[in-house]
Design a protein around this motif. Structure first.
Motif, PDB file in Angstrom:
ATOM      1  N   LYS A 175      -2.022  52.557  39.750  1.00  0.00           N
ATOM      2  CA  LYS A 175      -3.489  52.531  39.747  1.00  0.00           C
ATOM      3  C   LYS A 175      -4.013  51.447  40.693  1.00  0.00           C
ATOM      4  O   LYS A 175      -5.079  51.610  41.315  1.00  0.00           O
ATOM      5  CB  LYS A 175      -3.988  52.302  38.321  1.00  0.00           C
ATOM      6  CG  LYS A 175      -5.508  52.308  38.160  1.00  0.00           C
ATOM      7  CD  LYS A 175      -6.133  53.646  38.459  1.00  0.00           C
ATOM      8  CE  LYS A 175      -5.797  54.659  37.413  1.00  0.00           C
ATOM      9  NZ  LYS A 175      -6.321  54.403  36.092  1.00  0.00           N
ATOM     10  N   ASP A 177      -7.369  47.137  30.481  1.00  0.00           N
ATOM     11  CA  ASP A 177      -8.584  47.578  31.173  1.00  0.00           C
ATOM     12  C   ASP A 177      -9.020  46.459  32.115  1.00  0.00           C
ATOM     13  O   ASP A 177      -8.891  45.275  31.804  1.00  0.00           O
ATOM     14  CB  ASP A 177      -9.698  47.916  30.172  1.00  0.00           C
ATOM     15  CG  ASP A 177     -10.212  46.703  29.424  1.00  0.00           C
ATOM     16  OD1 ASP A 177     -11.141  46.049  29.922  1.00  0.00           O
ATOM     17  OD2 ASP A 177      -9.664  46.405  28.324  1.00  0.00           O
ATOM     18  N   ASP A 228      -5.436  59.774  33.629  1.00  0.00           N
ATOM     19  CA  ASP A 228      -6.134  58.804  34.461  1.00  0.00           C
ATOM     20  C   ASP A 228      -7.631  59.104  34.447  1.00  0.00           C
ATOM     21  O   ASP A 228      -8.043  60.275  34.491  1.00  0.00           O
ATOM     22  CB  ASP A 228      -5.606  58.862  35.900  1.00  0.00           C
ATOM     23  CG  ASP A 228      -6.227  57.782  36.768  1.00  0.00           C
ATOM     24  OD1 ASP A 228      -6.329  56.641  36.305  1.00  0.00           O
ATOM     25  OD2 ASP A 228      -6.629  58.102  37.909  1.00  0.00           O
ATOM     26  N   SER A 276     -11.265  57.330  36.194  1.00  0.00           N
ATOM     27  CA  SER A 276     -11.969  56.295  36.959  1.00  0.00           C
ATOM     28  C   SER A 276     -13.421  56.700  37.094  1.00  0.00           C
ATOM     29  O   SER A 276     -13.781  57.876  36.903  1.00  0.00           O
ATOM     30  CB  SER A 276     -11.328  56.108  38.342  1.00  0.00           C
ATOM     31  OG  SER A 276     -11.381  57.309  39.085  1.00  0.00           O
ATOM     32  N   GLU A 328      -5.516  51.752  31.471  1.00  0.00           N
ATOM     33  CA  GLU A 328      -4.205  52.368  31.294  1.00  0.00           C
ATOM     34  C   GLU A 328      -3.692  52.031  29.895  1.00  0.00           C
ATOM     35  O   GLU A 328      -3.981  50.963  29.350  1.00  0.00           O
ATOM     36  CB  GLU A 328      -3.198  51.866  32.328  1.00  0.00           C
ATOM     37  CG  GLU A 328      -3.421  52.391  33.732  1.00  0.00           C
ATOM     38  CD  GLU A 328      -3.220  53.886  33.844  1.00  0.00           C
ATOM     39  OE1 GLU A 328      -3.660  54.463  34.841  1.00  0.00           O
ATOM     40  OE2 GLU A 328      -2.624  54.486  32.917  1.00  0.00           O
ATOM     41  N   TYR A 381     -11.229  50.484  35.308  1.00  0.00           N
ATOM     42  CA  TYR A 381      -9.892  51.084  35.284  1.00  0.00           C
ATOM     43  C   TYR A 381      -9.285  50.832  33.901  1.00  0.00           C
ATOM     44  O   TYR A 381      -9.547  49.809  33.258  1.00  0.00           O
ATOM     45  CB  TYR A 381      -8.988  50.479  36.357  1.00  0.00           C
ATOM     46  CG  TYR A 381      -9.551  50.616  37.742  1.00  0.00           C
ATOM     47  CD1 TYR A 381      -9.313  51.755  38.495  1.00  0.00           C
ATOM     48  CD2 TYR A 381     -10.338  49.606  38.281  1.00  0.00           C
ATOM     49  CE1 TYR A 381      -9.845  51.883  39.771  1.00  0.00           C
ATOM     50  CE2 TYR A 381     -10.874  49.731  39.547  1.00  0.00           C
ATOM     51  CZ  TYR A 381     -10.628  50.875  40.302  1.00  0.00           C
ATOM     52  OH  TYR A 381     -11.157  51.008  41.537  1.00  0.00           O
ATOM     53  N   ARG A 416     -15.916  49.352  39.971  1.00  0.00           N
ATOM     54  CA  ARG A 416     -15.126  50.362  39.259  1.00  0.00           C
ATOM     55  C   ARG A 416     -14.606  49.806  37.920  1.00  0.00           C
ATOM     56  O   ARG A 416     -14.459  48.607  37.747  1.00  0.00           O
ATOM     57  CB  ARG A 416     -13.887  50.786  40.075  1.00  0.00           C
ATOM     58  CG  ARG A 416     -14.176  51.506  41.370  1.00  0.00           C
ATOM     59  CD  ARG A 416     -14.600  52.960  41.149  1.00  0.00           C
ATOM     60  NE  ARG A 416     -14.620  53.659  42.414  1.00  0.00           N
ATOM     61  CZ  ARG A 416     -15.631  53.603  43.283  1.00  0.00           C
ATOM     62  NH1 ARG A 416     -16.696  52.878  43.006  1.00  0.00           N
ATOM     63  NH2 ARG A 416     -15.563  54.282  44.420  1.00  0.00           N
ATOM     64  N   LYS A 428      -4.894  52.491  44.096  1.00  0.00           N
ATOM     65  CA  LYS A 428      -6.228  53.098  44.167  1.00  0.00           C
ATOM     66  C   LYS A 428      -7.316  52.032  44.110  1.00  0.00           C
ATOM     67  O   LYS A 428      -8.357  52.145  44.765  1.00  0.00           O
ATOM     68  CB  LYS A 428      -6.409  54.083  43.002  1.00  0.00           C
ATOM     69  CG  LYS A 428      -7.711  54.886  43.061  1.00  0.00           C
ATOM     70  CD  LYS A 428      -7.790  55.862  41.912  1.00  0.00           C
ATOM     71  CE  LYS A 428      -8.997  56.767  42.053  1.00  0.00           C
ATOM     72  NZ  LYS A 428     -10.253  56.055  42.264  1.00  0.00           N
ATOM     73  N   VAL A 429      -7.060  50.959  43.345  1.00  0.00           N
ATOM     74  CA  VAL A 429      -8.012  49.854  43.275  1.00  0.00           C
ATOM     75  C   VAL A 429      -8.252  49.282  44.681  1.00  0.00           C
ATOM     76  O   VAL A 429      -9.398  49.071  45.107  1.00  0.00           O
ATOM     77  CB  VAL A 429      -7.492  48.757  42.327  1.00  0.00           C
ATOM     78  CG1 VAL A 429      -8.371  47.510  42.419  1.00  0.00           C
ATOM     79  CG2 VAL A 429      -7.457  49.260  40.896  1.00  0.00           C
TER      80      VAL A 429
END
Length: 890
Positions: free
Chosen positions: A147, A115, A218, A220, A132, A130, A128, A150-151
């Motif tokens: 990911k 995380d 996923d 977010s 996984e 995140y 944000r 996207k970050v």
């Protein structure tokens, strides 16, 4: 240099190597702080790879990781090893960075979790979260890298937007991206709430809770100003839905057999770990079928929200066992040892017996079987010194070699028990069926220890420890056995959990369980509970497992059941000289709606007879151990000399007599019987029955049942007794007594000996005759096999017709044994003897038959096929009789 300084230097070197990038103009500058680690083992390499994956994406997308020197200085001067949000903001004061990334890597069991949070350093706020997780390192790094793209996009988008301040009140919470999963199901798991201040800790917990639902790949989160206020938005991506499981390449092993083996189910959430596990299950199945060179490769194809899993199967060539060689055995022959093994040479009937197949798991078990055999015969120093399985050059055959060192045979010199003795030492040692001078038998010793565990468990000492100590005397080849017993504290049942019941309601199962939460553990109570559940007939298997409670003196019981079909459409066919071809059909449900109620609608029709019946039984009236039910029936049958029709109803009420195993039932019956179309040449006994008569009777029935299964019991007994009195205002008067008993005895090699005895007598008063339809007509699959149905008993001296007896006695002896290793199939060899008599039993006038058969609880219902041979055939009787029944389940 101390250990602490060495650690810091090594850690800084890792940071420098992992995060350094060439100096260049960057779209976004990122301060990446060392991630925390939470695991019992060293996961520093996983952390390094995760951080490299994130930093690599930042670099590839045009960003720059900065602040490495600043982090190094702080770690040297302040000794900081753990970096939180406050530290990130403090470091950012001397670093020109737009964002900071902090996070953690953890491992729980096989699952690896990552995380991380992105902090907006200019606005000093959280941008944000995140997260996984995966059990595969490769898959985890791929997900983190994916990911991270996207970050980077989120960081670039945030530069041009105005985030909400930390601590601001949440005006609205939304979930987007969900297709099948209801948004309300997600919102119910959240700690964050509308009208409450925004909390990064709550949001982190919210993300973990959403992942815990198991539906999403996923998750977010975004907290920003919108036209309708401050919105906390959770964006989710659902896991694919498994629409279909396909198999390709299997030509020898059928798809149906593969589907029976796998646990992957269609129309469920795709579980990638389960997909891989089932590939191994298929490979093991192929191996068990003789395809030891087989390979299985799973392929997952995702189209939108749906997925299709295809197992690419390469069966390879089938490899059989050519030869099994035993070396070093002097006391026991090759044949004796090979008989113990399931790994057998291919024979002439291998297509039927399955011999010749090699299975590594079974081969290892074979070695254990051979060793246990030697230990059971006193050879405590026996050993398999070598075992080999060689594949022929053409890869078609296996050659197995087992080399044994037997050693001397040992006998028991003494048997003793020490420690916490319950009752007396003699009571304890009576459980062990070994005495001085006996050949040492490890199986008997283990069985004795199990019996001692059961004995102590019956008094609440569920955690009793029985340690066996064996002292070998080399001089005279004897063994001194000492059992050291530690009973520990008594154990109470903390909770009883029930699993596996899809249809059957919990209360139907719980009411059969004798042990109670909060009370002392009881071995006998647990065993009786399992037997009671098996006797219901609802379950193919029942297991009651013990699990630790919240303290050492508490225990949890897990009652696990595997349901079998309880509804059936049963079809039966037979042939007799009277009825010709007979067809029987019934629709029954012994567990109606999972409540335990029994419903049956049945009918039998032939050229000469018909029978229809409707029955309903409630086994637990008002949730108490009382039963109630009714039967409505109508039967008609044409005999050679008359026709008989019966119609009526029965009302039943049951109640316990002794504990759970002995129950009583009171039944009221009202019936009208019509005997018509009587031939003028018929027996006088039959002619006297012509006309209509009514029966109004009450019956008391008692049943004692301790069997451990409803269909294939291996132990226990059933004893029944009934007395029926007819004459309550109707024109038929009689009293009928019946009793029966059946006992099951477990025997070696999984065989069962069963003995059943039945006796009955019907008597009248006031000069009345016994009704023809209440007499005993024996013969057939339910009484004396080898004879036609209803063709054993008294006959009219003039006409030769069977007129039934007032007394009957039957003894059935059976030996049942497993067939082809199947739990649901039994072979049977039987001997039946008995007869029906005018009055008292005449032991010089008994009829007998022998035979064999098969009983199979098949996937399409129960099948019973039996052949009986008449041992004292008379002139007008057949030598043998075949009888069978066929059923299909729904």
């Amino acid at each position: 240099m101390g250990f602490k300084k060495i650690y810091i230097a090594a850690f800084l070197l890792f940071i420098t190597m992992a995060l350094s990038t060439p100096a260049r103009a960057a779209d976004v500058r990122v301060l990446m702080l060392p991630f925390d680690m939470h695991a019992r083992e060293d996961i520093s390499k996983i952390r390094r790879d995760v951080m490299e994956a994130i930093a690599g994406v930042v670099d590839e997308k045009g960003g720059e990781v900065v602040g490495i020197k600043r982090i190094r200085d702080i770690m040297h001067k302040e000794g900081i090893k753990r970096f939180d949000e406050a530290t990130a903001f403090r470091i950012s004061e001397g670093v020109k960075a737009d964002f900071a990334i902090i996070g953690s890597v953890s491992m729980v069991g096989e699952a690896m979790n990552v995380d991380w949070r992105v902090l907006d350093l200019h606005e000093r706020s959280l941008l944000r979260f995140y997260f996984e997780t995966s059990e595969s390192k490769r898959e985890l790094f791929e997900r983190v890298r994916s990911k991270s793209e996207k970050v980077y996009d989120d960081m670039m988008a945030a530069i041009s937007t105005r985030p909400v301040e930390m601590g601001a009140v949440i005006d609205r919470i939304t979930v987007i991206g969900n297709i099948r999963v209801d948004a309300e199901a997600v919102l119910r798991r959240l700690s964050s709430a509308e009208g409450e201040p925004y909390s990064s800790d709550d949001v982190k917990e919210d993300i973990e809770q959403i992942y815990a639902l198991g539906f999403f790949d996923d998750v977010s989160v975004d907290f920003s100003e919108t036209a309708s206020g401050r919105e906390l938005r959770f964006t989710v991506k659902e896991k694919p839905y498994l629409k279909r499981v396909r198999f390709e390449g299997n030509s020898e092993v059928g798809e149906e057999k593969i589907r029976e083996t796998i646990t992957l189910q269609e129309n469920t959430i795709l579980d990638r770990v389960l997909v891989k596990e089932n590939a191994e299950l298929i490979r093991m199945l192929l191996e068990s079928e003789g395809f030891n060179m087989a390979s299985v490769e799973p392929q997952v194809k995702i189209s939108g929200p749906d997925a299709v899993v295809t197992y690419k199967i390469d069966e390879g060539s089938e490899v059989k066992i050519k030869r099994v060689t035993i070396i070093g055995n002097e006391e026991f022959s090759d044949r004796k040892i090979k008989k113990l093994m399931k790994s057998k040479q291919k024979g002439l009937l291998s297509f039927f017996t399955g011999s010749g197949k090699f299975n590594e798991y079974e081969f290892n078990n074979d070695i254990s079987r051979v060793m246990n055999f030697y230990l059971d015969n006193g050879y405590v120093q026996a050993d398999v010194v070598k075992q080999s399985v060689q594949l022929s050059e053409d890869k078609k055959w296996f050659y197995i070699t087992i080399s044994i060192n037997e050693g001397p045979q040992y006998r028991v010199n003494s048997l003793d028990a020490v420690g916490d003795i319950l009752k007396t030492k003699e009571d304890v040692l009576d459980n062990v069926k070994l005495k001085k001078g006996d050949v040492f038998d490890i199986s008997k010793l283990r069985a004795g220890i199990d019996a001692i565990n059961f004995m102590y468990g019956d008094e609440g000492f569920a955690n009793v420890e029985v340690e066996r100590k064996t002292d070998i005397n080399q001089d005279d080849n004897t063994i001194d056995v000492t059992l050291v017993i530690t009973k520990n504290n008594p154990v109470y049942i903390e909770r009883i959990d029930i699993t596996g019941n899809v249809k059957t309601r919990d209360k139907v199962i719980r009411r059969e369980i004798e042990v109670v939460e909060g009370e002392l553990y009881s071995s006998s109570g647990v065993k009786r509970s399992r037997n009671s559940l098996k006797r219901l007939g609802y379950f193919e298997d029942v297991a009651i497992n013990r699990n630790p409670g919240t303290s050492r003196d508490k225990m949890k019981l897990d009652v696990s059941v595997k349901e079998r079909p309880t509804g059936a459409i049963t079809l039966g066919m037979g042939f007799s000289s009277v009825d010709k071809l007979v067809a029987t059909a019934s629709v029954s449900q012994s567990n109606l709606f999972g409540t335990g109620k029994v419903l049956e609608v049945s009918g039998t029709i032939s050229a000469t007879s018909s029978k229809y019946q409707l029955s309903l039984t409630e086994p637990w009236l008002f949730d108490k151990p009382l039963s109630a039910g009714f039967d409505i029936y109508n039967t008609e049958r044409e005999y050679p000399d008359f026709t008989m029709e019966k119609k009526g109803f029965q009302l039943r009420f049951g109640f316990p007599l002794y504990k759970r195993y002995t129950k009583g039932v009171i039944t009221y019956k009202y019936e009208q019987a019509d005997v018509t179309d009587v031939d003028k040449t018929a027996s006088l006994v039959i002619r006297d029955q012509e006309g209509s008569s009514t029966i109004s009777s009450v019956q008391f029935f008692a049943r004692h049942d301790t069997r451990n299964d409803a269909y294939f019991p291996t132990e226990g007994e059933t004893v029944t007794f009934s007395v029926e009195y007819a004459g309550l205002g109707a024109d038929t008067i009689y009293t009928k007594y019946e009793g029966s008993a059946i006992k099951f005895f477990p025997m070696p090699y999984q065989t069962i000996f069963a003995a059943k005895a039945m006796m009955g007598h019907v008597a009248t008063s006031y000069g009345n005759d016994v009704p023809l339809y209440e007499k005993y007509f024996l013969g057939g699959i339910s009484s004396i096999r080898g004879f036609e149905t209803r063709k054993v008993g008294p006959r009219d001296d003039d006409t030769g017709e069977y007129i039934g007896g007032a007394t009957a006695a039957v003894l059935n002896l059976e030996v049942l044994f497993p067939l082809f290793g199947q739990k649901s199939m039994r072979g049977v060899v039987f001997y039946d003897i008995g007869n029906a008599f005018d009055s008292s039993i005449d032991l010089n006038d008994l009829r007998s038959g022998v035979g064999l058969g098969v009983r199979w609880f098949s996937p399409v219902g129960p099948i019973r096929l039996e052949w009986g041979y008449n041992l004292d055939q008379r002139d007008d009787e057949d030598t043998a009789q075949w009888e069978f029944g066929i059923g299909t389940s729904f």
